[in-house]
Design a protein around this motif. Structure first.
Motif, PDB file in Angstrom:
ATOM      1  N   MET A 474      54.227  83.878 -11.635  1.00 53.81           N
ATOM      2  CA  MET A 474      53.198  84.482 -11.239  1.00 53.81           C
ATOM      3  C   MET A 474      51.723  83.752 -11.656  1.00 53.81           C
ATOM      4  SD  MET A 474      55.191  87.108 -10.417  1.00 53.81           S
ATOM      5  CE  MET A 474      53.558  88.109 -10.086  1.00 53.81           C
ATOM      6  N   HIS A 475      50.693  84.064  -9.689  1.00 55.40           N
ATOM      7  CA  HIS A 475      49.978  83.541  -9.722  1.00 55.40           C
ATOM      8  C   HIS A 475      48.729  84.493  -9.870  1.00 55.40           C
ATOM      9  CE1 HIS A 475      45.999  80.942  -8.146  1.00 55.40           C
ATOM     10  NE2 HIS A 475      46.840  81.059  -7.200  1.00 55.40           N
ATOM     11  N   LEU A 476      47.430  84.552 -10.268  1.00 57.04           N
ATOM     12  CA  LEU A 476      46.206  85.005  -9.304  1.00 57.04           C
ATOM     13  C   LEU A 476      45.728  84.873  -9.071  1.00 57.04           C
ATOM     14  CD1 LEU A 476      45.071  87.837 -10.116  1.00 57.04           C
ATOM     15  CD2 LEU A 476      44.289  86.858 -12.602  1.00 57.04           C
ATOM     16  N   HIS A 477      44.783  85.366  -7.810  1.00 54.99           N
ATOM     17  CA  HIS A 477      43.701  84.314  -7.170  1.00 54.99           C
ATOM     18  C   HIS A 477      42.423  84.744  -8.112  1.00 54.99           C
ATOM     19  CE1 HIS A 477      46.114  84.050  -3.146  1.00 54.99           C
ATOM     20  NE2 HIS A 477      47.107  84.633  -4.043  1.00 54.99           N
ATOM     21  N   GLY A 478      41.474  84.029  -7.739  1.00 58.67           N
ATOM     22  CA  GLY A 478      40.630  84.570  -8.134  1.00 58.67           C
ATOM     23  C   GLY A 478      39.668  83.990  -9.701  1.00 58.67           C
ATOM     24  N   TYR A 479      40.950  84.521 -10.395  1.00 54.38           N
ATOM     25  CA  TYR A 479      40.809  83.892 -11.815  1.00 54.38           C
ATOM     26  C   TYR A 479      41.825  83.169 -12.634  1.00 54.38           C
ATOM     27  CZ  TYR A 479      38.102  88.502 -11.519  1.00 54.38           C
ATOM     28  OH  TYR A 479      37.692  89.366 -12.628  1.00 54.38           O
ATOM     29  N   THR A 480      41.278  82.726 -13.718  1.00 52.71           N
ATOM     30  CA  THR A 480      42.052  82.401 -14.751  1.00 52.71           C
ATOM     31  C   THR A 480      41.842  82.972 -16.412  1.00 52.71           C
ATOM     32  OG1 THR A 480      40.568  80.993 -16.433  1.00 52.71           O
ATOM     33  CG2 THR A 480      41.700  79.914 -14.430  1.00 52.71           C
ATOM     34  N   PHE A 481      43.636  82.762 -16.200  1.00 51.29           N
ATOM     35  CA  PHE A 481      43.530  83.690 -17.687  1.00 51.29           C
ATOM     36  C   PHE A 481      44.336  82.908 -19.156  1.00 51.29           C
ATOM     37  CE2 PHE A 481      47.639  83.929 -14.343  1.00 51.29           C
ATOM     38  CZ  PHE A 481      48.114  83.507 -14.831  1.00 51.29           C
ATOM     39  N   TYR A 482      44.556  84.056 -20.517  1.00 52.00           N
ATOM     40  CA  TYR A 482      44.509  82.723 -21.153  1.00 52.00           C
ATOM     41  C   TYR A 482      46.358  83.380 -21.545  1.00 52.00           C
ATOM     42  CZ  TYR A 482      40.218  81.699 -22.340  1.00 52.00           C
ATOM     43  OH  TYR A 482      39.050  80.614 -22.013  1.00 52.00           O
ATOM     44  N   VAL A 483      47.158  82.427 -21.467  1.00 46.63           N
ATOM     45  CA  VAL A 483      49.065  82.946 -22.543  1.00 46.63           C
ATOM     46  C   VAL A 483      48.612  82.840 -23.156  1.00 46.63           C
ATOM     47  CG1 VAL A 483      51.072  82.049 -22.105  1.00 46.63           C
ATOM     48  CG2 VAL A 483      49.043  81.942 -19.965  1.00 46.63           C
ATOM     49  N   VAL A 484      48.831  83.948 -23.872  1.00 46.29           N
ATOM     50  CA  VAL A 484      48.820  84.512 -25.549  1.00 46.29           C
ATOM     51  C   VAL A 484      49.573  85.003 -26.201  1.00 46.29           C
ATOM     52  CG1 VAL A 484      46.267  85.636 -25.015  1.00 46.29           C
ATOM     53  CG2 VAL A 484      48.353  87.208 -24.893  1.00 46.29           C
ATOM     54  N   GLY A 485      51.280  85.040 -25.364  1.00 48.06           N
ATOM     55  CA  GLY A 485      52.543  85.053 -25.900  1.00 48.06           C
ATOM     56  C   GLY A 485      53.308  84.814 -24.944  1.00 48.06           C
ATOM     57  N   MET A 486      54.636  84.839 -25.501  1.00 56.17           N
ATOM     58  CA  MET A 486      55.813  84.070 -23.959  1.00 56.17           C
ATOM     59  C   MET A 486      57.265  84.307 -25.548  1.00 56.17           C
ATOM     60  SD  MET A 486      56.612  81.371 -21.412  1.00 56.17           S
ATOM     61  CE  MET A 486      55.091  81.491 -20.694  1.00 56.17           C
ATOM     62  N   GLY A 487      58.018  85.266 -24.494  1.00 52.74           N
ATOM     63  CA  GLY A 487      59.336  85.004 -26.037  1.00 52.74           C
ATOM     64  C   GLY A 487      60.430  85.545 -24.457  1.00 52.74           C
ATOM     65  N   THR A 488      61.808  85.407 -25.365  1.00 53.24           N
ATOM     66  CA  THR A 488      62.617  86.078 -24.935  1.00 53.24           C
ATOM     67  C   THR A 488      63.643  87.355 -24.858  1.00 53.24           C
ATOM     68  OG1 THR A 488      64.527  84.826 -26.024  1.00 53.24           O
ATOM     69  CG2 THR A 488      63.762  83.620 -23.867  1.00 53.24           C
ATOM     70  N   GLY A 489      64.250  87.811 -23.890  1.00 56.23           N
ATOM     71  CA  GLY A 489      64.473  88.979 -24.336  1.00 56.23           C
ATOM     72  C   GLY A 489      63.397  90.137 -23.451  1.00 56.23           C
ATOM     73  N   VAL A 490      63.650  91.774 -24.068  1.00 59.32           N
ATOM     74  CA  VAL A 490      63.006  92.565 -24.120  1.00 59.32           C
ATOM     75  C   VAL A 490      62.062  92.658 -24.882  1.00 59.32           C
ATOM     76  CG1 VAL A 490      62.053  94.941 -23.897  1.00 59.32           C
ATOM     77  CG2 VAL A 490      64.790  93.760 -22.959  1.00 59.32           C
ATOM     78  N   PHE A 491      60.239  92.950 -24.516  1.00 60.24           N
ATOM     79  CA  PHE A 491      59.088  93.010 -25.479  1.00 60.24           C
ATOM     80  C   PHE A 491      58.880  93.860 -26.002  1.00 60.24           C
ATOM     81  CE2 PHE A 491      54.537  93.989 -25.318  1.00 60.24           C
ATOM     82  CZ  PHE A 491      53.953  92.898 -26.079  1.00 60.24           C
ATOM     83  N   ASN A 492      58.940  93.621 -27.570  1.00 65.58           N
ATOM     84  CA  ASN A 492      58.217  94.710 -28.203  1.00 65.58           C
ATOM     85  C   ASN A 492      57.239  95.101 -28.466  1.00 65.58           C
ATOM     86  OD1 ASN A 492      58.107  95.629 -30.717  1.00 65.58           O
ATOM     87  ND2 ASN A 492      60.755  95.742 -31.815  1.00 65.58           N
ATOM     88  N   ASN A 493      56.521  96.071 -27.959  1.00 66.78           N
ATOM     89  CA  ASN A 493      55.166  96.124 -28.396  1.00 66.78           C
ATOM     90  C   ASN A 493      54.412  96.168 -30.436  1.00 66.78           C
ATOM     91  OD1 ASN A 493      56.107  99.002 -29.048  1.00 66.78           O
ATOM     92  ND2 ASN A 493      54.484  99.859 -27.098  1.00 66.78           N
ATOM     93  N   GLU A 494      55.397  96.423 -31.157  1.00 61.51           N
ATOM     94  CA  GLU A 494      55.114  96.595 -31.885  1.00 61.51           C
ATOM     95  C   GLU A 494      55.046  95.295 -32.764  1.00 61.51           C
ATOM     96  OE1 GLU A 494      57.554  99.349 -33.715  1.00 61.51           O
ATOM     97  OE2 GLU A 494      56.171 101.183 -33.337  1.00 61.51           O
ATOM     98  N   THR A 495      56.493  94.379 -32.428  1.00 60.46           N
ATOM     99  CA  THR A 495      55.936  93.077 -33.356  1.00 60.46           C
ATOM    100  C   THR A 495      55.790  91.550 -32.636  1.00 60.46           C
ATOM    101  OG1 THR A 495      58.205  93.011 -32.980  1.00 60.46           O
ATOM    102  CG2 THR A 495      58.662  94.717 -35.096  1.00 60.46           C
ATOM    103  N   ASP A 496      56.372  91.985 -31.353  1.00 58.54           N
ATOM    104  CA  ASP A 496      55.913  90.487 -30.476  1.00 58.54           C
ATOM    105  C   ASP A 496      54.278  90.205 -30.930  1.00 58.54           C
ATOM    106  OD1 ASP A 496      57.885  89.382 -30.265  1.00 58.54           O
ATOM    107  OD2 ASP A 496      58.344  91.413 -28.314  1.00 58.54           O
ATOM    108  N   PRO A 497      53.082  91.722 -30.671  1.00 60.50           N
ATOM    109  CA  PRO A 497      51.820  91.030 -30.038  1.00 60.50           C
ATOM    110  C   PRO A 497      51.248  90.501 -31.935  1.00 60.50           C
ATOM    111  CG  PRO A 497      52.364  93.061 -29.635  1.00 60.50           C
ATOM    112  CD  PRO A 497      53.536  92.477 -30.010  1.00 60.50           C
ATOM    113  N   LYS A 498      52.240  90.226 -32.577  1.00 56.17           N
ATOM    114  CA  LYS A 498      51.679  89.875 -34.185  1.00 56.17           C
ATOM    115  C   LYS A 498      51.685  87.727 -33.834  1.00 56.17           C
ATOM    116  CE  LYS A 498      53.071  93.585 -36.236  1.00 56.17           C
ATOM    117  NZ  LYS A 498      54.019  93.857 -37.383  1.00 56.17           N
ATOM    118  N   SER A 499      52.839  87.992 -32.891  1.00 60.17           N
ATOM    119  CA  SER A 499      52.907  86.547 -32.838  1.00 60.17           C
ATOM    120  C   SER A 499      51.739  85.918 -31.863  1.00 60.17           C
ATOM    121  CB  SER A 499      54.006  85.898 -32.785  1.00 60.17           C
ATOM    122  OG  SER A 499      54.258  86.788 -31.340  1.00 60.17           O
TER     123      SER A 499
END
Length: 595
Positions: A474-499
């Motif tokens: 995925m590419h965003l025009h006009g910006y850079t962004f910080y990749v703060v997390g990545m993983g396999t499976g379905v994102f868990n909004n309670e546990t995954d942000p802890k990493s």
């Protein structure tokens, strides 16, 4: 004495003024001018001669080489038979979306026999390797080139000065007429058929392992004991690539126009749209060594694809008997090597130094969760219901409008787009499971609007709809962004942000959403304008895996979008609808249902 003192005072004032002017000039940078001439040029590869659109008769196209802080004007003259636009990939275009380039998003095509001048404004912090390419239809297959941003004059790299450098542009080669192949593909597509490259190229040459290859294979001449900076660009149309050099390690020091902590690896995996700066040390026996690029494939294993490997040669200078065949990199991963491909993604970290700081947004004001899917699109053609492949973000299959979104936004013109792109998918399910359900989608031109200076977090979630899970760079025009997390499976909004890595995450403009996985990114919406978000696999972009972000002006002229140039290309020619096959039946849009 008073006269002498006055003269001394005047001299000091003059020197101070000159120094101030010089420093201001250095801070503002220089202005560069380029002419790009688009026209047909003949090339012979794979035992076949063909004509294709190029810039200045070269493939890849000319290199833009500047210093950090410089300004560039490029006058594009279209002497070809097709309309085209040019995008300056990764360039922030600060407050200047008018020169960003995507067709029917920020401008319409430069028509044959006309010209248009782009004002290319780089971000104050941008340094390293970026690139430019056509951004209309699939013309970027042959219309692309590299951008080299050197350190500000008087400064240097955050690593030892290399003994030399080399651009390596990885490209696609289609033996036939790509425009005709493109139309035929979209009228006969299935999950198992692909409009595939006939070969891949390194600096325009497919190398030794293809028919009629060898004589023009690209060679990089090096001296023993040196360190060389390789600026690698993946300009391939639809494929992620592995790249390695036989018996030589690669030290990654930059990506997407930003520096990274040095990372030693035996290979890289680079997605379409991405760039990487790597150092090599030439400390092996005097000989010839293959540099090789091979596709990394994550789509269904029963689809056929081109398995050719592009090669170039790393050739040591000196007196020795060259080998009959250069040694091949045995560490180059195979096509379906998931572990090597996906394991490479989270390796990189930003420098996070005072000279190259990290500014990760911490107090998030807008959160989005976006699913990236391959769908089936059903519509009625001459009384018969027909299905074609489509793609979506949050079940919205994007359709280009009939005019420029940017111009409509600037002029407050209604009816061109709607501002209701959803922050979340319409339904939740096991996104990566084997149940091929069909959640309701719509074909529409929906955009997302941000207030100036919003702190944004987006989680992209890959899905397995139709059993078609695959990577999505995925590419965003006009910006850079910080990749703060990545993983396999379905994102868990309670546990995954802890990493999440909020200390030194990599800063990118293009990031891969892994197959059946997720990626989390953050950025500050401080560049007002209209900016495209899209998958950089052109096949998926064409099917509708894109949307547009509008960032409102701030409260001052310095935080507001620049006014348009005196001339913009006309939008009289309608953009092709990105689902196909609607070429001759625009009125069928009203009959489309996406399931």
């Amino acid at each position: 004495m008073m006269g002498v003192k006055n003269m001394r005072f005047l001299l000091e004032v003059l020197v101070a003024a000159l120094l101030t002017g010089m420093l201001a000039s250095m801070a503002e940078g220089r202005t560069h001018y380029y002419d790009f001439v688009l026209k047909e040029t003949n090339f012979t590869k794979l035992c076949n001669t063909k004509s294709m659109m190029t810039v200045n008769d070269s493939f890849p196209g000319p290199v833009i080489r500047i210093h950090r802080g410089d300004l560039v004007y490029i006058n594009v003259h279209n002497q070809d038979d097709f309309g085209v636009t040019i995008h300056w990939h990764g360039v922030k275009q600060t407050r200047n979306p008018w020169s960003d380039g995507p067709d029917h998003i920020t401008q319409c095509k430069i028509q044959p026999g006309t010209n248009f001048t782009y004002k290319v404004i780089f971000g104050e912090d941008q340094e390293g390797t970026l690139w430019w390419h056509a951004h209309s239809d699939w013309t970027r297959a042959s219309v692309h080139g590299a951008i080299v941003i050197l350190p500000t004059e008087g400064t240097t790299y955050p690593f030892p000065q290399p003994d030399g450098e080399q651009l390596l542009v990885l490209g696609s080669w289609f033996s036939g007429d790509l425009n005709k192949e493109y139309e035929e593909f979209f009228s006969n597509q299935t999950f198992e058929t692909l409009l595939d490259d006939n070969a891949f190229t390194i600096n325009g040459e497919p190398g030794d392992l293809v028919p009629c290859g060898g004589e023009t294979t690209h060679r990089l001449l090096v001296d023993y004991g040196g360190t060389y900076l390789l600026r690698i660009v993946n300009a391939v149309v639809n494929v992620e690539l592995f790249f390695a050099i036989s018996e030589h390690n690669l030290t990654i020091v930059g990506t997407d126009g930003t520096y990274t902590k040095p990372k030693v690896t035996s290979y890289i995996m680079i997605a379409p749209g991405q760039t990487m700066d790597v150092l090599i040390t030439t400390n092996q026996s005097l000989s010839h060594y293959y540099m090789a690029a091979r596709r990394f494939t994550t789509f269904t294993a029963n689809a056929t694809f081109n398995n050719m490997t592009a090669t170039a040669i790393l050739q040591y200078r000196g007196n020795y008997n060259p080998p009959d065949v250069p040694s091949f990199p045995t560490n180059l991963p195979l096509f379906h090597d998931w572990e090597s491909g996906l394991g490479f993604l989270p390796l990189l970290r930003s420098l996070a130094t005072p000279e190259h700081p990290v500014n990760v947004p911490l107090n998030i004001t807008t959160r989005m969760f976006i699913t990236a899917s391959i769908n089936l699109v059903n519509y009625t053609l001459e009384g018969t219901e027909v299905s074609h492949l489509g793609a979506s973000l949050n079940n919205i299959t994007f359709m280009d409008p009939t005019s420029s979104i940017l111009l409509a936004y600037y002029r407050h013109t209604s009816g061109v787009y709607t501002t209701d792109f959803p922050d979340y998918p319409p339904s939740y399910y096991n996104f990566t499971g084997d149940i091929h359900i069909h959640p309701l989608s719509v074909v529409a031109t929906k955009v997302k609007v941000f207030n100036y200076n919003e702190s944004v977090e987006i989680v992209f979630q890959g899905t397995n709809l139709q059993g078609q899970a695959s990577d999505h760079p995925m590419h965003l025009h006009g910006y850079t962004f910080y990749v703060v997390g990545m993983g396999t499976g379905v994102f868990n909004n309670e546990t995954d942000p802890k990493s999440y890595n909020l200390v030194d995450p990599s800063e990118r403009n293009t990031i891969t959403v892994p197959k059946n996985g997720w990626v989390a990114l953050r950025f500050l919406a401080n560049n007002p304008g209209v900016w495209l978000w899209h998958c950089h696999i052109d096949r998926h972009l064409t099917w509708g895996m894109d949307t547009t972000f509008i960032v409102k002006n701030g409260e001052t002229p310095e935080t507001s979008m620049l006014p348009p140039p005196a001339y913009m290309p006309s939008c009289a020619a309608q953009s092709p609808i990105r689902i196909e096959d609607f070429r001759d039946s625009v009125e069928l849009v009203d009959e489309i249902n996406v399931n």
